[in-house]
Motif scaffolding. Sequence first.
Motif, short mmCIF file in Angstrom:
data_model
loop_
_atom_site.label_atom_id
_atom_site.label_comp_id
_atom_site.label_asym_id
_atom_site.label_seq_id
_atom_site.Cartn_x
_atom_site.Cartn_y
_atom_site.Cartn_z
N TRP A 54 0.82 -1.21 0.00
CA TRP A 54 0.00 0.00 0.00
C TRP A 54 0.85 1.27 0.00
CZ3 TRP A 54 -5.50 0.88 1.02
CH2 TRP A 54 -6.28 -0.27 0.84
N GLN A 55 2.06 1.17 0.53
CA GLN A 55 2.94 2.34 0.58
C GLN A 55 3.24 2.88 -0.82
OE1 GLN A 55 3.99 4.06 3.24
NE2 GLN A 55 5.49 5.36 2.26
N LYS A 56 3.18 2.00 -1.81
CA LYS A 56 3.45 2.40 -3.19
C LYS A 56 2.44 3.42 -3.70
CE LYS A 56 5.56 -2.06 -4.19
NZ LYS A 56 5.34 -3.38 -4.81
N LYS A 57 1.21 3.36 -3.17
CA LYS A 57 0.17 4.28 -3.66
C LYS A 57 -0.34 5.23 -2.59
CE LYS A 57 -2.73 0.21 -3.38
NZ LYS A 57 -3.43 -0.78 -4.11
N LEU A 58 0.02 5.02 -1.34
CA LEU A 58 -0.48 5.82 -0.25
C LEU A 58 0.64 6.05 0.76
CD1 LEU A 58 -3.10 7.01 1.04
CD2 LEU A 58 -3.45 4.78 2.09
#
Length: 194
Positions: A21-25
Amino acid sequence: MNVSRETISRLKEYQRLLELWQKKLNLVSSSSLAMAWERHFVDSYQLLSYLPPGPISLIDLGSGAGFPGLVLAILRPETLFVTLVESDFKKCMFLENVSRETFSPVTILNSRLESLQGIQGDVITARGLAPLSQLLNYAFLVMHEKSIGLFLKGKEFEKEIKDAQKNWEFELEIYPSLTESAGRILKLAHLRKK
């Protein structure tokens, strides 16, 4: 960590989801992602020993990526009833996903801290949310007379305590952080406005 293999497995799944999720948020600082296990998971784990025994309710203010509240929910699922409070809807979606995938029931409130009404917790936690004086304004809204606050603080903890004591009275215990040499765990009780 001295926990079961099943618990470690759930925490590793949490870490996998965090990285995905860190990739988009923007959930955590990018520089801390490479050391996420110690920087976020172990940092949250260290609060476990300061929780009262038995069934208790815990409210994690400004949960963000779920540290420390969701980690504590995974570590003590039978006796810890956790409410995660986060104003960012996308972060709430992340928290719901982690809760579902790790089989960790928590209550997630998509709410601004200033708007909290009608809930109280036995333990209030926060990590990296605000200076202590402001944090106590938020915590006071959800504390009852026997609640305690467990707050992870960095190297400015002494200044934050001094500033907070201008407007607040509280009993305070200070413990060293296991993950940051200059950091401390602040355990507060009997919070009162001056």
